[in-house]
Design a protein around this motif. Structure first.
Motif, PDB file in Angstrom:
ATOM      1  N   ALA A  54     -13.998   1.418  16.866  1.00  0.00           N
ATOM      2  CA  ALA A  54     -14.475   2.281  15.686  1.00  0.00           C
ATOM      3  C   ALA A  54     -13.073   2.800  15.090  1.00  0.00           C
ATOM      4  O   ALA A  54     -12.050   3.333  15.947  1.00  0.00           O
ATOM      5  CB  ALA A  54     -15.209   3.539  15.991  1.00  0.00           C
ATOM      6  N   ASP A  55     -12.777   2.831  13.652  1.00  0.00           N
ATOM      7  CA  ASP A  55     -11.852   3.605  12.909  1.00  0.00           C
ATOM      8  C   ASP A  55     -12.235   4.827  12.524  1.00  0.00           C
ATOM      9  O   ASP A  55     -11.603   5.650  12.401  1.00  0.00           O
ATOM     10  CB  ASP A  55     -11.337   2.736  12.067  1.00  0.00           C
ATOM     11  N   ASP A  56     -13.672   4.863  11.957  1.00  0.00           N
ATOM     12  CA  ASP A  56     -14.228   6.146  11.181  1.00  0.00           C
ATOM     13  C   ASP A  56     -15.401   6.250  11.777  1.00  0.00           C
ATOM     14  O   ASP A  56     -16.086   5.424  12.550  1.00  0.00           O
ATOM     15  CB  ASP A  56     -13.898   6.054   9.846  1.00  0.00           C
ATOM     16  N   PRO A  81      -6.126   7.704  13.935  1.00  0.00           N
ATOM     17  CA  PRO A  81      -5.369   8.715  13.375  1.00  0.00           C
ATOM     18  C   PRO A  81      -5.230   9.036  11.934  1.00  0.00           C
ATOM     19  O   PRO A  81      -4.876  10.173  11.369  1.00  0.00           O
ATOM     20  CB  PRO A  81      -3.906   8.654  14.083  1.00  0.00           C
ATOM     21  N   THR A  82      -5.336   7.966  11.156  1.00  0.00           N
ATOM     22  CA  THR A  82      -5.009   7.855   9.769  1.00  0.00           C
ATOM     23  C   THR A  82      -6.267   8.533   9.198  1.00  0.00           C
ATOM     24  O   THR A  82      -6.195   9.038   8.096  1.00  0.00           O
ATOM     25  CB  THR A  82      -4.968   6.515   9.090  1.00  0.00           C
ATOM     26  N   HIS A  83      -7.434   8.613  10.030  1.00  0.00           N
ATOM     27  CA  HIS A  83      -8.747   9.506   9.720  1.00  0.00           C
ATOM     28  C   HIS A  83      -8.900  10.769  10.291  1.00  0.00           C
ATOM     29  O   HIS A  83      -9.976  11.254  10.238  1.00  0.00           O
ATOM     30  CB  HIS A  83      -9.841   8.318   9.811  1.00  0.00           C
ATOM     31  N   TYR A 115       3.491   5.060  10.559  1.00  0.00           N
ATOM     32  CA  TYR A 115       3.625   4.068   9.627  1.00  0.00           C
ATOM     33  C   TYR A 115       3.294   4.537   8.235  1.00  0.00           C
ATOM     34  O   TYR A 115       3.874   4.287   7.288  1.00  0.00           O
ATOM     35  CB  TYR A 115       3.081   2.939   9.991  1.00  0.00           C
ATOM     36  N   TRP A 116       1.937   5.141   8.401  1.00  0.00           N
ATOM     37  CA  TRP A 116       1.197   5.016   6.901  1.00  0.00           C
ATOM     38  C   TRP A 116       1.551   6.522   6.456  1.00  0.00           C
ATOM     39  O   TRP A 116       1.029   6.824   5.232  1.00  0.00           O
ATOM     40  CB  TRP A 116      -0.115   5.049   7.196  1.00  0.00           C
ATOM     41  N   LEU A 117       2.320   7.470   7.120  1.00  0.00           N
ATOM     42  CA  LEU A 117       2.426   8.649   6.477  1.00  0.00           C
ATOM     43  C   LEU A 117       2.927   8.578   5.161  1.00  0.00           C
ATOM     44  O   LEU A 117       2.525   9.420   4.171  1.00  0.00           O
ATOM     45  CB  LEU A 117       3.294   9.591   7.375  1.00  0.00           C
ATOM     46  N   GLN A 118       3.793   7.812   5.024  1.00  0.00           N
ATOM     47  CA  GLN A 118       4.707   7.869   3.461  1.00  0.00           C
ATOM     48  C   GLN A 118       4.136   6.840   2.603  1.00  0.00           C
ATOM     49  O   GLN A 118       4.776   6.461   1.592  1.00  0.00           O
ATOM     50  CB  GLN A 118       6.130   7.412   3.720  1.00  0.00           C
ATOM     51  N   ASP A 121      -1.689   7.881   0.395  1.00  0.00           N
ATOM     52  CA  ASP A 121      -2.087   9.373   0.112  1.00  0.00           C
ATOM     53  C   ASP A 121      -3.326   9.599   0.986  1.00  0.00           C
ATOM     54  O   ASP A 121      -3.581  10.801   1.261  1.00  0.00           O
ATOM     55  CB  ASP A 121      -2.366   9.180  -1.431  1.00  0.00           C
ATOM     56  N   ASP A 122      -3.810   8.551   1.398  1.00  0.00           N
ATOM     57  CA  ASP A 122      -5.052   9.239   2.145  1.00  0.00           C
ATOM     58  C   ASP A 122      -5.008   9.290   3.808  1.00  0.00           C
ATOM     59  O   ASP A 122      -5.796   9.455   4.484  1.00  0.00           O
ATOM     60  CB  ASP A 122      -6.276   7.874   2.174  1.00  0.00           C
ATOM     61  N   CYS A 123      -3.890   8.891   4.320  1.00  0.00           N
ATOM     62  CA  CYS A 123      -3.086   9.043   5.524  1.00  0.00           C
ATOM     63  C   CYS A 123      -3.344  10.673   6.020  1.00  0.00           C
ATOM     64  O   CYS A 123      -2.744  11.302   5.301  1.00  0.00           O
ATOM     65  CB  CYS A 123      -1.827   8.502   5.842  1.00  0.00           C
ATOM     66  N   ALA A 124      -3.918  10.827   6.973  1.00  0.00           N
ATOM     67  CA  ALA A 124      -3.889  12.250   7.782  1.00  0.00           C
ATOM     68  C   ALA A 124      -2.272  12.589   7.817  1.00  0.00           C
ATOM     69  O   ALA A 124      -1.849  12.250   8.445  1.00  0.00           O
ATOM     70  CB  ALA A 124      -4.643  12.545   9.075  1.00  0.00           C
ATOM     71  N   PRO A 125      -2.027  14.079   7.570  1.00  0.00           N
ATOM     72  CA  PRO A 125      -0.822  14.388   7.797  1.00  0.00           C
ATOM     73  C   PRO A 125      -0.440  14.457   9.326  1.00  0.00           C
ATOM     74  O   PRO A 125      -1.326  14.540  10.199  1.00  0.00           O
ATOM     75  CB  PRO A 125      -0.966  15.807   7.370  1.00  0.00           C
TER      76      PRO A 125
END
Length: 280
Positions: A54-56, A81-83, A115-118, A121-125
């Motif tokens: 699972a991702d989400d 982690p992005t979620h 990787y997805w931080l920058q 806009d939907d990536c978790a801080p």
């Protein structure tokens, strides 16, 4: 991955195999009939079981359902982690209940993704990801199941959080993508390193060096389908039936016999996930 590229042809069979990490729902497996078709195709080339991940929260529910529909599938549930921002009191309780399900064999995929931080806009801080990662580590220890790690451009920080929080008994580095130094550190800790089709890529010399230093008993193989299709089909849609391509590529990198490696990684998956392949 372009939808215009055809699926790869079936590889020569190689058995026994377990796909240690796939995403059945993303491969189209959103009902019992579709899951059965994907797993029948995989079984025809020796892949007798899969762990669908699972991702989400929506994916987590799909993963559990797939594992209930077919005894060749097991599930891993967590927030990617992005979620990580989706972790609330309510979702935490649902994930805790899922983690106790007998068909759920791991807590994952969780970890850190810089990787997805920058790039999104939907990536978790960063701090939200770390907090969620710590929560999932605690959950894995609470339920006594393996922790499945997602790491993208965050290898040192992943290891530091695991150090600080204390690793569960079994840690699986999903789609290992780091260099030989990080691989050696993971090996020293007794973590399992799971290799995907990326180990077959022509520009993956550093990853191939890492694969050579992993003891056989700490190896897993996965597709991460529908992503990361092995060479020479990079960019084509991936499914669990493609796993023999990766096993043979990994065997070539390590100078192993492919049949011996297939038996080894299957035994490792059965031990780590505490499962047994269903009888053919």
């Amino acid at each position: 991955m372009s939808p215009r590229k055809p699926p790869p042809p079936d590889p020569d069979p190689l058995a026994p195999l377990i796909d240690a990490h796939t995403h059945l729902a993303a491969c189209g497996g959103r009902d019992a009939q579709a899951v059965r078709a994907i797993l029948d195709h995989a079984a025809s080339v020796g892949v007798g079981g899969v762990v669908t991940v699972a991702d989400d929260m929506v994916d987590a529910r799909w993963a559990v359902a797939a594992a209930e529909w077919d005894d060749r599938a097991w599930a891993a549930t967590a927030l990617h982690p992005t979620h990580a921002g989706d972790l609330t009191d309510e979702t935490a309780e649902e994930l805790r209940m899922m983690a106790q399900h007998p068909r759920v064999v791991a807590v994952g995929e969780t970890g850190l993704d810089w990787y997805w931080l920058q790039r999104s806009d939907d990536c978790a801080p960063r701090e939200v990801q770390i907090e969620s990662f710590r929560w999932h580590i605690a959950l894995a220890k609470e339920v006594g199941k393996p922790l499945m790690i997602h790491n993208r451009d965050a290898g040192r920080d992943v290891l530091d959080v695991l150090d600080d929080a204390g690793s569960p008994e079994t840690v699986i580095m999903h789609c290992f993508s780091e260099d030989e130094a990080i691989a050696r550190e993971c090996v020293e800790r007794g973590y399992l390193l799971s290799f995907s089709g990326t180990v077959s890529f022509t520009n993956a010399a550093a990853l191939q060096d890492a694969a050579r230093v992993v003891p056989p008993e700490l190896l897993l193989v996965e597709t991460d389908a529908p992503f990361l299709t092995p060479h020479p089909f990079r960019g084509h849609p991936n499914q669990s039936y493609c796993l023999p391509y990766t096993v043979r590529a990994l065997a070539q990198v390590r100078d192993d016999d492919a049949d011996d490696l297939a038996r080894q990684v299957t035994a490792n998956a059965e031990r780590a996930y505490r499962v047994r392949l269903p009888a053919a």
